[in-house]
Design a protein around this motif. Structure first.
Motif, PDB file in Angstrom:
ATOM      1  N   GLU A   1       0.838  -1.202   0.000  1.00 10.72           N
ATOM      2  CA  GLU A   1       0.000   0.000   0.000  1.00 10.72           C
ATOM      3  C   GLU A   1       0.872   1.251   0.000  1.00 10.72           C
ATOM      4  OE1 GLU A   1      -3.142   2.831   0.532  1.00 10.72           O
ATOM      5  OE2 GLU A   1      -3.153   0.772  -0.242  1.00 10.72           O
ATOM      6  N   ALA A   2       1.919   1.230   0.816  1.00  9.60           N
ATOM      7  CA  ALA A   2       2.835   2.369   0.856  1.00  9.60           C
ATOM      8  C   ALA A   2       3.498   2.577  -0.506  1.00  9.60           C
ATOM      9  CB  ALA A   2       3.892   2.149   1.932  1.00  9.60           C
TER      10      ALA A   2
ATOM     11  N   ARG B   1       2.340   1.863  -3.441  1.00  7.21           N
ATOM     12  CA  ARG B   1       1.373   2.434  -4.384  1.00  7.21           C
ATOM     13  C   ARG B   1       1.015   3.878  -4.044  1.00  7.21           C
ATOM     14  NH1 ARG B   1      -1.138  -2.763  -3.251  1.00  7.21           N
ATOM     15  NH2 ARG B   1      -2.672  -1.683  -1.932  1.00  7.21           N
ATOM     16  N   SER B   2       1.365   4.295  -2.829  1.00  4.62           N
ATOM     17  CA  SER B   2       0.980   5.626  -2.355  1.00  4.62           C
ATOM     18  C   SER B   2       2.150   6.592  -2.270  1.00  4.62           C
ATOM     19  CB  SER B   2       0.317   5.510  -0.981  1.00  4.62           C
ATOM     20  OG  SER B   2      -0.800   4.643  -1.043  1.00  4.62           O
ATOM     21  N   GLY B   3       3.279   6.207  -2.844  1.00  2.00           N
ATOM     22  CA  GLY B   3       4.414   7.119  -2.891  1.00  2.00           C
ATOM     23  C   GLY B   3       5.757   6.532  -2.534  1.00  2.00           C
ATOM     24  N   ALA B   4       5.781   5.403  -1.837  1.00  2.00           N
ATOM     25  CA  ALA B   4       7.058   4.837  -1.400  1.00  2.00           C
ATOM     26  C   ALA B   4       7.897   4.301  -2.553  1.00  2.00           C
ATOM     27  CB  ALA B   4       6.825   3.727  -0.377  1.00  2.00           C
ATOM     28  N   SER B   5       7.285   4.121  -3.714  1.00  2.00           N
ATOM     29  CA  SER B   5       8.055   3.650  -4.873  1.00  2.00           C
ATOM     30  C   SER B   5       9.147   4.646  -5.249  1.00  2.00           C
ATOM     31  CB  SER B   5       7.125   3.418  -6.068  1.00  2.00           C
ATOM     32  OG  SER B   5       6.451   4.612  -6.427  1.00  2.00           O
ATOM     33  N   SER B   6       8.987   5.898  -4.849  1.00  2.00           N
ATOM     34  CA  SER B   6       9.981   6.919  -5.190  1.00  2.00           C
ATOM     35  C   SER B   6      10.949   7.198  -4.045  1.00  2.00           C
ATOM     36  CB  SER B   6       9.284   8.228  -5.591  1.00  2.00           C
ATOM     37  OG  SER B   6       8.579   8.789  -4.491  1.00  2.00           O
ATOM     38  N   TRP B   7      10.779   6.510  -2.921  1.00  2.00           N
ATOM     39  CA  TRP B   7      11.673   6.716  -1.792  1.00  2.00           C
ATOM     40  C   TRP B   7      13.032   6.079  -2.036  1.00  2.00           C
ATOM     41  CZ3 TRP B   7       8.179   4.915   2.890  1.00  2.00           C
ATOM     42  CH2 TRP B   7       7.152   5.870   3.090  1.00  2.00           C
ATOM     43  N   THR B   8      13.994   6.507  -1.232  1.00  2.00           N
ATOM     44  CA  THR B   8      15.295   5.843  -1.231  1.00  2.00           C
ATOM     45  C   THR B   8      15.184   4.527  -0.464  1.00  2.00           C
ATOM     46  OG1 THR B   8      15.989   6.891   0.832  1.00  2.00           O
ATOM     47  CG2 THR B   8      16.477   8.082  -1.218  1.00  2.00           C
ATOM     48  N   ALA B   9      16.156   3.663  -0.673  1.00  2.00           N
ATOM     49  CA  ALA B   9      16.164   2.376   0.034  1.00  2.00           C
ATOM     50  C   ALA B   9      16.225   2.593   1.544  1.00  2.00           C
ATOM     51  CB  ALA B   9      17.342   1.533  -0.428  1.00  2.00           C
ATOM     52  N   SER B  10      16.965   3.587   1.996  1.00  2.00           N
ATOM     53  CA  SER B  10      17.093   3.825   3.436  1.00  2.00           C
ATOM     54  C   SER B  10      15.779   4.307   4.040  1.00  2.00           C
ATOM     55  CB  SER B  10      18.208   4.830   3.718  1.00  2.00           C
ATOM     56  OG  SER B  10      17.949   6.067   3.084  1.00  2.00           O
ATOM     57  N   THR B  11      15.006   5.079   3.292  1.00  2.00           N
ATOM     58  CA  THR B  11      13.715   5.538   3.796  1.00  2.00           C
ATOM     59  C   THR B  11      12.730   4.384   3.873  1.00  2.00           C
ATOM     60  OG1 THR B  11      14.086   7.725   2.839  1.00  2.00           O
ATOM     61  CG2 THR B  11      11.834   7.180   3.453  1.00  2.00           C
ATOM     62  N   ARG B  12      12.752   3.509   2.872  1.00  2.00           N
ATOM     63  CA  ARG B  12      11.860   2.343   2.909  1.00  2.00           C
ATOM     64  C   ARG B  12      12.231   1.433   4.069  1.00  2.00           C
ATOM     65  NH1 ARG B  12      11.957   2.882  -2.973  1.00  2.00           N
ATOM     66  NH2 ARG B  12      13.735   1.458  -3.134  1.00  2.00           N
TER      67      ARG B  12
ATOM     68  N   PHE C   1      10.832   2.968   7.264  1.00  2.00           N
ATOM     69  CA  PHE C   1       9.387   2.769   7.330  1.00  2.00           C
ATOM     70  C   PHE C   1       9.032   1.337   7.724  1.00  2.00           C
ATOM     71  CE2 PHE C   1       5.464   1.473   5.083  1.00  2.00           C
ATOM     72  CZ  PHE C   1       4.551   2.384   5.616  1.00  2.00           C
ATOM     73  N   ALA C   2       9.722   0.364   7.137  1.00  2.00           N
ATOM     74  CA  ALA C   2       9.407  -1.043   7.363  1.00  2.00           C
ATOM     75  C   ALA C   2       9.788  -1.529   8.754  1.00  2.00           C
ATOM     76  CB  ALA C   2      10.115  -1.908   6.318  1.00  2.00           C
ATOM     77  N   ASN C   3      10.619  -0.773   9.453  1.00  2.00           N
ATOM     78  CA  ASN C   3      11.081  -1.170  10.781  1.00  2.00           C
ATOM     79  C   ASN C   3      10.795  -0.097  11.834  1.00  2.00           C
ATOM     80  OD1 ASN C   3      12.874  -3.749  10.159  1.00  2.00           O
ATOM     81  ND2 ASN C   3      13.328  -2.239   8.578  1.00  2.00           N
ATOM     82  N   ASP C   4       9.805   0.720  11.587  1.00  2.00           N
ATOM     83  CA  ASP C   4       9.543   1.892  12.425  1.00  2.00           C
ATOM     84  C   ASP C   4       8.929   1.505  13.764  1.00  2.00           C
ATOM     85  OD1 ASP C   4       8.931   4.329  13.523  1.00  2.00           O
ATOM     86  OD2 ASP C   4       8.045   5.160  11.703  1.00  2.00           O
ATOM     87  N   LEU C   5       9.709   1.650  14.820  1.00  2.00           N
ATOM     88  CA  LEU C   5       9.246   1.368  16.174  1.00  2.00           C
ATOM     89  C   LEU C   5       8.829   2.631  16.910  1.00  2.00           C
ATOM     90  CD1 LEU C   5      12.063  -1.169  17.125  1.00  2.00           C
ATOM     91  CD2 LEU C   5       9.667  -1.727  16.652  1.00  2.00           C
ATOM     92  N   THR C   6       8.962   3.768  16.264  1.00  2.00           N
ATOM     93  CA  THR C   6       8.643   5.050  16.891  1.00  2.00           C
ATOM     94  C   THR C   6       7.195   5.440  16.678  1.00  2.00           C
ATOM     95  OG1 THR C   6      10.912   5.808  16.560  1.00  2.00           O
ATOM     96  CG2 THR C   6       9.260   7.494  17.008  1.00  2.00           C
TER      97      THR C   6
END
Length: 209
Positions: free
Chosen positions: A125-126, A128-139, A142-147
């Protein structure tokens, strides 16, 4: 989607690279507190409304997930410890005992392997909603966000029923959790877009909170 700024990326990554809280500090914690309903409504109003795109290019491996958080503990093991009760872990950080309750459907277990760690906003979902243009570090962040309220231990059946659907197409079976779920879903930190049906569903839930 508005591009993710370098400052936000740098703010997220140190948490992932640094040691997580000690195990005894994680005991008894749960999903990080979502926005209040009022704040979520305001944040939702500010998100870009756009049809989903790039579904055909989605690759789960583009989101490096379940990274090492502390010692031998990865993200999954850290969330299991956080969301469980009386969790005991082995030297390799696997949960050997404890109890868990799935907020989505009320299922309880003493077998950690029967629970999944759900990404509240699914990775696909992410994407399709914009994460396709993120850098690998940003993805990865996001995928490990404990905050933020992005990761939660839930029954495997509820997680797999959800799949990669947004709130217009899937909500937790327990209606009592819908408000919390919608509040958690609205994460303007990542500036993901929402489609019109998704926004309408979230507005309807949040208006009733």
């Amino acid at each position: 989607m508005v591009a993710f700024t370098a400052a936000l990326v740098l703010a997220a990554l140190p948490f992932l690279a640094s040691a997580a809280p000690a195990s005894n500090q994680l005991e008894g914690r749960a999903l990080p507190t979502p926005y209040s309903a009022a704040t979520a409504r305001s944040a939702l109003a500010g998100l870009t409304v756009r049809a989903e795109a790039n579904a055909a290019t989605y690759d789960r491996d583009a989101f490096n997930h379940w990274i090492t958080i502390s010692g031998s503990c990865d993200t999954r093991e850290t969330v299991l410890k956080r969301d469980g009760t009386n969790v005991v872990q082995s030297s390799s950080c696997s949960a050997t005992s404890g109890s868990w309750r799935s907020a989505y459907d009320g299922v309880t277990t003493s077998d950690a392997s029967s629970f999944d760690i759900d990404h509240v906003i699914p990775l696909a979902e992410a994407w399709r909603s914009g994460a396709s243009s993120w850098t690998a570090s940003t993805r990865q962040a996001f995928a490990n966000d404990l905050t933020r309220p992005q990761l939660i231990a839930v029954s495997a059946s509820s997680n797999r029923s959800k799949g990669d659907q947004d709130p217009a197409n899937w909500l937790p079976p327990l209606s009592s959790y819908h408000c919390t779920y919608a509040r958690a879903w609205v994460q303007d930190y990542y500036n993901l877009s929402v489609d019109s049906a998704e926004k309408s569903a979230l507005q309807s839930i949040l208006n009733g909170c």
